[in-house]
Write an enzyme that holds these catalytic residues in place. Structure first.
Site, PDB file in Angstrom:
ATOM      1  N   VAL A   1       0.871  -1.174   0.000  1.00 12.71           N
ATOM      2  CA  VAL A   1       0.000   0.000   0.000  1.00 12.71           C
ATOM      3  C   VAL A   1       0.911   1.227   0.000  1.00 12.71           C
ATOM      4  CG1 VAL A   1      -1.973  -1.076   1.154  1.00 12.71           C
ATOM      5  CG2 VAL A   1      -0.167  -0.013   2.530  1.00 12.71           C
ATOM      6  N   SER A   2       0.324   2.385  -0.299  1.00 15.63           N
ATOM      7  CA  SER A   2       1.139   3.592  -0.432  1.00 15.63           C
ATOM      8  C   SER A   2       1.339   4.354   0.861  1.00 15.63           C
ATOM      9  CB  SER A   2       0.515   4.530  -1.476  1.00 15.63           C
ATOM     10  OG  SER A   2       0.652   3.988  -2.775  1.00 15.63           O
TER      11      SER A   2
END
Length: 207
Positions: free
Chosen positions: A70-71
């Site tokens: 995920v970012s």
């Protein structure tokens, strides 16, 4: 029983899953759980090994590393869901899950700690397949190059869902900010006031 019994927390840490996932697996009969006199769960070590695909006597199984990304840190719940789904998928396929790797970073960042670990496993011939949810979990651009690199080490990339997570608008925004930060840093210097001003302007424009 001479076998080592793991606590719920220990088993979940080894399997890289949420405790609720293990509880659900128990209800579904996917894992055997021993109860203490006080009713607490204890998981036989052999059950954890079985789920990881490393039970003795089973040969010819593909060794898999699952990779989730995920970012940003506020997407940790999504990261957990990714891991759970990938592990369940790999187990269903009959793979031996030898590594669960995660990154919290932009897909444009080529220097991710987890990605480097995945490279090392491939180079050391410790895995046969890398399992990801979407192609963009591994990289935003240049997937074909990574695919060729892994193939050169005898490793397949198995994409479970497809090319791109269509609902990942927030991640695309984070990736754009990552690009702006990188280029502004090269032009004005990473610690410069001008870089911060440029990045803040882009954040405001996208909010």
């Amino acid at each position: 029983m001479n076998e080592r019994l793991l606590t719920l927390r220990e088993a979940c840490w080894i399997l890289s899953i949420h405790p609720n996932t293990l509880r659900r697996w128990e209800k579904e009969g996917k894992i055997k759980v021993v109860r203490t006199p006080k009713g607490r769960r204890r998981i036989p070590e052999s059950e954890v090994k079985r789920l990881m695909g490393i039970c003795e006597g089973k040969e010819g199984k593909k060794r898999a590393a699952v990779y989730a990304r995920v970012s940003s840190h506020d997407q940790k719940k999504d990261l957990e869901r990714q891991k759970e789904r990938l592990i369940a998928y790999a187990v269903e396929k009959g793979y031996e899950v030898v590594a669960t790797i995660t990154d919290i970073a932009s897909g444009l960042n080529e220097n991710r700690k987890g990605l480097r670990k995945l490279f090392k496993l491939a180079e050391e011939k410790k895995i046969d397949v890398a399992v990801v949810s979407y192609k963009d979990r591994l990289t935003r651009f240049g997937f074909k190059y990574l695919e060729s690199y892994f193939k050169s080490h005898g490793v397949e990339i198995e994409v479970v869902n497809g090319d791109v997570n269509r609902d990942a608008r927030k991640e695309l925004v984070e990736d754009l900010i990552f690009l702006v930060t990188s280029f502004a840093g090269r032009i004005y210097g990473m610690r410069s006031k001008k870089r911060r001003e440029v990045v803040n302007c882009v954040r405001k424009a996208l909010s």
